[in-house]
Motif scaffolding. Structure first.
Motif, PDB file in Angstrom:
ATOM      1  N   VAL A 103       0.850  -1.200   0.000  1.00 17.18           N
ATOM      2  CA  VAL A 103       0.000   0.000   0.000  1.00 17.18           C
ATOM      3  C   VAL A 103       0.884   1.248   0.000  1.00 17.18           C
ATOM      4  O   VAL A 103       0.638   2.209  -0.747  1.00 17.18           O
ATOM      5  CB  VAL A 103      -0.948  -0.005   1.221  1.00 17.18           C
ATOM      6  CG1 VAL A 103      -1.751   1.292   1.291  1.00 17.18           C
ATOM      7  CG2 VAL A 103      -1.881  -1.206   1.165  1.00 17.18           C
ATOM      8  N   CYS A 104       1.922   1.236   0.819  1.00 12.14           N
ATOM      9  CA  CYS A 104       2.843   2.383   0.866  1.00 12.14           C
ATOM     10  C   CYS A 104       3.468   2.644  -0.510  1.00 12.14           C
ATOM     11  O   CYS A 104       3.612   3.794  -0.926  1.00 12.14           O
ATOM     12  CB  CYS A 104       3.941   2.154   1.893  1.00 12.14           C
ATOM     13  SG  CYS A 104       3.375   2.144   3.609  1.00 12.14           S
ATOM     14  N   ARG A 105       3.830   1.587  -1.202  1.00 11.20           N
ATOM     15  CA  ARG A 105       4.476   1.761  -2.509  1.00 11.20           C
ATOM     16  C   ARG A 105       3.570   2.460  -3.517  1.00 11.20           C
ATOM     17  O   ARG A 105       4.045   3.083  -4.469  1.00 11.20           O
ATOM     18  CB  ARG A 105       4.898   0.409  -3.081  1.00 11.20           C
ATOM     19  CG  ARG A 105       6.136  -0.179  -2.466  1.00 11.20           C
ATOM     20  CD  ARG A 105       6.482  -1.472  -3.174  1.00 11.20           C
ATOM     21  NE  ARG A 105       7.604  -2.176  -2.614  1.00 11.20           N
ATOM     22  CZ  ARG A 105       8.889  -1.902  -2.882  1.00 11.20           C
ATOM     23  NH1 ARG A 105       9.185  -0.913  -3.695  1.00 11.20           N
ATOM     24  NH2 ARG A 105       9.851  -2.606  -2.339  1.00 11.20           N
ATOM     25  N   ASP A 106       2.271   2.363  -3.317  1.00 16.54           N
ATOM     26  CA  ASP A 106       1.329   3.032  -4.221  1.00 16.54           C
ATOM     27  C   ASP A 106       0.881   4.388  -3.690  1.00 16.54           C
ATOM     28  O   ASP A 106       0.025   5.034  -4.294  1.00 16.54           O
ATOM     29  CB  ASP A 106       0.085   2.157  -4.429  1.00 16.54           C
ATOM     30  CG  ASP A 106       0.369   0.990  -5.345  1.00 16.54           C
ATOM     31  OD1 ASP A 106       1.328   1.066  -6.138  1.00 16.54           O
ATOM     32  OD2 ASP A 106      -0.384  -0.004  -5.275  1.00 16.54           O
ATOM     33  N   CYS A 107       1.455   4.810  -2.586  1.00 22.50           N
ATOM     34  CA  CYS A 107       0.986   6.018  -1.911  1.00 22.50           C
ATOM     35  C   CYS A 107       1.893   7.207  -2.245  1.00 22.50           C
ATOM     36  O   CYS A 107       3.116   7.079  -2.222  1.00 22.50           O
ATOM     37  CB  CYS A 107       0.979   5.772  -0.400  1.00 22.50           C
ATOM     38  SG  CYS A 107       0.452   7.200   0.558  1.00 22.50           S
ATOM     39  N   ASP A 108       1.296   8.343  -2.520  1.00 20.31           N
ATOM     40  CA  ASP A 108       2.111   9.525  -2.860  1.00 20.31           C
ATOM     41  C   ASP A 108       2.779  10.160  -1.645  1.00 20.31           C
ATOM     42  O   ASP A 108       3.535  11.121  -1.790  1.00 20.31           O
ATOM     43  CB  ASP A 108       1.307  10.557  -3.644  1.00 20.31           C
ATOM     44  CG  ASP A 108       0.135  11.118  -2.874  1.00 20.31           C
ATOM     45  OD1 ASP A 108      -0.026  10.809  -1.674  1.00 20.31           O
ATOM     46  OD2 ASP A 108      -0.642  11.886  -3.469  1.00 20.31           O
ATOM     47  N   LYS A 109       2.530   9.625  -0.470  1.00 17.79           N
ATOM     48  CA  LYS A 109       3.212  10.118   0.736  1.00 17.79           C
ATOM     49  C   LYS A 109       4.538   9.403   0.979  1.00 17.79           C
ATOM     50  O   LYS A 109       5.302   9.819   1.849  1.00 17.79           O
ATOM     51  CB  LYS A 109       2.330   9.922   1.979  1.00 17.79           C
ATOM     52  CG  LYS A 109       1.015  10.654   1.932  1.00 17.79           C
ATOM     53  CD  LYS A 109       1.213  12.136   1.976  1.00 17.79           C
ATOM     54  CE  LYS A 109      -0.127  12.860   2.034  1.00 17.79           C
ATOM     55  NZ  LYS A 109       0.004  14.257   1.609  1.00 17.79           N
ATOM     56  N   LEU A 110       4.816   8.339   0.243  1.00 12.00           N
ATOM     57  CA  LEU A 110       6.076   7.621   0.422  1.00 12.00           C
ATOM     58  C   LEU A 110       7.198   8.357  -0.292  1.00 12.00           C
ATOM     59  O   LEU A 110       7.100   8.669  -1.482  1.00 12.00           O
ATOM     60  CB  LEU A 110       5.975   6.187  -0.113  1.00 12.00           C
ATOM     61  CG  LEU A 110       7.238   5.338   0.070  1.00 12.00           C
ATOM     62  CD1 LEU A 110       7.547   5.117   1.551  1.00 12.00           C
ATOM     63  CD2 LEU A 110       7.092   4.001  -0.643  1.00 12.00           C
ATOM     64  N   ASN A 111       8.261   8.645   0.438  1.00  9.60           N
ATOM     65  CA  ASN A 111       9.404   9.358  -0.127  1.00  9.60           C
ATOM     66  C   ASN A 111      10.675   8.819   0.506  1.00  9.60           C
ATOM     67  O   ASN A 111      10.946   9.055   1.677  1.00  9.60           O
ATOM     68  CB  ASN A 111       9.268  10.856   0.136  1.00  9.60           C
ATOM     69  CG  ASN A 111      10.373  11.656  -0.524  1.00  9.60           C
ATOM     70  OD1 ASN A 111      11.183  11.130  -1.285  1.00  9.60           O
ATOM     71  ND2 ASN A 111      10.406  12.942  -0.228  1.00  9.60           N
ATOM     72  N   GLN A 112      11.427   8.063  -0.272  1.00  7.34           N
ATOM     73  CA  GLN A 112      12.712   7.506   0.162  1.00  7.34           C
ATOM     74  C   GLN A 112      12.597   6.719   1.464  1.00  7.34           C
ATOM     75  O   GLN A 112      13.405   6.871   2.369  1.00  7.34           O
ATOM     76  CB  GLN A 112      13.755   8.605   0.305  1.00  7.34           C
ATOM     77  CG  GLN A 112      13.991   9.325  -1.010  1.00  7.34           C
ATOM     78  CD  GLN A 112      15.261  10.116  -1.015  1.00  7.34           C
ATOM     79  OE1 GLN A 112      16.301   9.582  -1.404  1.00  7.34           O
ATOM     80  NE2 GLN A 112      15.196  11.353  -0.597  1.00  7.34           N
ATOM     81  N   GLY A 113      11.576   5.907   1.542  1.00 11.10           N
ATOM     82  CA  GLY A 113      11.426   5.021   2.701  1.00 11.10           C
ATOM     83  C   GLY A 113      10.715   5.637   3.883  1.00 11.10           C
ATOM     84  O   GLY A 113      10.459   4.950   4.866  1.00 11.10           O
ATOM     85  N   THR A 114      10.425   6.930   3.791  1.00 11.66           N
ATOM     86  CA  THR A 114       9.713   7.561   4.904  1.00 11.66           C
ATOM     87  C   THR A 114       8.329   8.011   4.462  1.00 11.66           C
ATOM     88  O   THR A 114       8.081   8.285   3.291  1.00 11.66           O
ATOM     89  CB  THR A 114      10.478   8.779   5.462  1.00 11.66           C
ATOM     90  OG1 THR A 114      10.610   9.752   4.435  1.00 11.66           O
ATOM     91  CG2 THR A 114      11.838   8.388   5.981  1.00 11.66           C
ATOM     92  N   CYS A 115       7.450   8.103   5.433  1.00  9.71           N
ATOM     93  CA  CYS A 115       6.090   8.582   5.182  1.00  9.71           C
ATOM     94  C   CYS A 115       6.058  10.085   5.427  1.00  9.71           C
ATOM     95  O   CYS A 115       6.390  10.552   6.524  1.00  9.71           O
ATOM     96  CB  CYS A 115       5.123   7.872   6.130  1.00  9.71           C
ATOM     97  SG  CYS A 115       3.450   8.544   6.045  1.00  9.71           S
ATOM     98  N   LEU A 116       5.670  10.845   4.420  1.00 10.70           N
ATOM     99  CA  LEU A 116       5.635  12.298   4.567  1.00 10.70           C
ATOM    100  C   LEU A 116       4.513  12.752   5.499  1.00 10.70           C
ATOM    101  O   LEU A 116       4.522  13.881   5.970  1.00 10.70           O
ATOM    102  CB  LEU A 116       5.462  12.954   3.189  1.00 10.70           C
ATOM    103  CG  LEU A 116       6.627  12.766   2.228  1.00 10.70           C
ATOM    104  CD1 LEU A 116       6.293  13.382   0.870  1.00 10.70           C
ATOM    105  CD2 LEU A 116       7.907  13.366   2.779  1.00 10.70           C
ATOM    106  N   ALA A 117       3.575  11.872   5.775  1.00 13.89           N
ATOM    107  CA  ALA A 117       2.477  12.240   6.675  1.00 13.89           C
ATOM    108  C   ALA A 117       2.886  12.178   8.142  1.00 13.89           C
ATOM    109  O   ALA A 117       2.396  12.950   8.958  1.00 13.89           O
ATOM    110  CB  ALA A 117       1.274  11.333   6.429  1.00 13.89           C
ATOM    111  N   CYS A 118       3.797  11.256   8.477  1.00 11.62           N
ATOM    112  CA  CYS A 118       4.147  11.102   9.890  1.00 11.62           C
ATOM    113  C   CYS A 118       5.652  11.117  10.140  1.00 11.62           C
ATOM    114  O   CYS A 118       6.079  11.225  11.285  1.00 11.62           O
ATOM    115  CB  CYS A 118       3.543   9.815  10.445  1.00 11.62           C
ATOM    116  SG  CYS A 118       4.228   8.334   9.694  1.00 11.62           S
TER     117      CYS A 118
END
Ligand code: SF4
Length: 82
Positions: free
Chosen positions: A46-61
């Motif tokens: 799910v993370c891989r398809d999410c636009d919040k994933l950036n270089q292994g980190t979640c931009l939301a949290c």
């Protein structure tokens, strides 16, 4: 110049950091706090398809998703792991 890797997990682009942060971090936690690998992999898909994933980190949290997704109590801030 360092290439930015969006939609990437840490293990995809930096094995040394993956070992230092994810593998070592998870090895210090009680096994009963961790999910099985099948649940972790479903979450990370799910993370891989999410636009919040950036270089292994979640931009939301700000977390390393490979750690959060491995924790039984880990939650997606947008509740996308249902
Ligand atoms: S934890 Fe949730 S919001 Fe963050 S990258 Fe994964 S799916 Fe996206």
């Amino acid at each position: 110049m360092t290439k930015i890797c969006t939609r990437c997990l840490l293990k995809d682009f930096n094995k040394e950091q993956y070992e230092a942060i994810v593998t070592n971090g998870l090895s210090s936690l009680p096994k009963e706090d961790l999910t099985g690998s099948d649940i972790t992999e479903k979450r990370l898909a799910v993370c891989r398809d999410c636009d919040k994933l950036n270089q292994g980190t979640c931009l939301a949290c700000g977390c390393f998703v490979e750690i959060r997704a491995s924790l039984k109590k880990g939650k997606c801030p947008y509740d996308l792991w249902k």
